[in-house]
Write a protein that holds these residues in place. Structure first.
Motif, short mmCIF file in Angstrom:
data_model
loop_
_atom_site.label_atom_id
_atom_site.label_comp_id
_atom_site.label_asym_id
_atom_site.label_seq_id
_atom_site.Cartn_x
_atom_site.Cartn_y
_atom_site.Cartn_z
N CYS A 79 48.55 35.89 -9.52
CA CYS A 79 48.06 36.69 -9.58
C CYS A 79 50.10 37.17 -9.80
O CYS A 79 50.69 38.27 -10.32
N ARG A 80 50.06 37.97 -8.39
CA ARG A 80 51.01 37.60 -7.94
C ARG A 80 52.49 37.09 -8.39
O ARG A 80 53.10 38.33 -8.66
N ARG A 84 55.54 39.35 -10.50
CA ARG A 84 56.50 39.51 -9.20
C ARG A 84 57.36 38.39 -9.37
O ARG A 84 58.67 38.54 -8.70
N ILE A 87 55.25 35.33 -3.79
CA ILE A 87 54.23 35.74 -3.30
C ILE A 87 54.20 36.63 -2.29
O ILE A 87 53.47 37.99 -2.01
N GLU A 89 56.86 39.08 -0.38
CA GLU A 89 58.23 39.78 0.28
C GLU A 89 59.11 39.90 1.21
O GLU A 89 58.64 39.69 2.09
#
Length: 89
Positions: A79-80, A84, A87, A89
C-alpha cells in the motif's frame, strides 16, 4: 460428521482463493488487487487452521500466526508503494 464439515470448509475457502486469484488477474485497479491479495492471505490462514484441526495438532496455529504477521507487513508495504512510489523514505 466433523470430516464432512472440514471438507466443505476446505472447498469453500479453496473457491474463495480462486475468486481472489481471478480478482488479482482481472482487477480494474491497483487497490482492488491489494485487497484481493490481502483476502488471499486471510483465506490461506483459514486453510492452514482447518488443516491443523484435521490433523489434530497445534503446530499449524503457530504457523498461521506467522503467515498473518507476514501478510500484514506485506500489505502495508504494498500500500505504501502504491501511494507514495517507495517503501522506505
Amino acid at each position: 460428521m466433523i470430516t464432512y464439515a472440514l471438507m466443505f470448509a476446505f472447498g469453500c475457502f479453496g473457491l474463495g482463493l480462486l475468486a481472489n486469484l481471478w480478482r488479482i488477474i482481472r482487477g480494474p485497479g491497483r487497490a482492488d488487487r491489494v485487497l484481493a491479495l490481502d483476502t488471499m492471505v486471510i483465506n490461506s490462514i483459514a486453510l492452514i487452521i482447518l488443516y491443523g484441526i484435521w490433523q489434530g495438532t497445534a503446530v499449524y496455529y503457530e504457523a498461521s500466526m506467522l503467515v498473518a504477521m507476514v501478510g500484514f507487513v506485506s500489505t502495508v508495504a504494498y500500500c505504501r508503494f502504491v501511494l507514495r512510489g517507495d517503501i522506505i523514505e
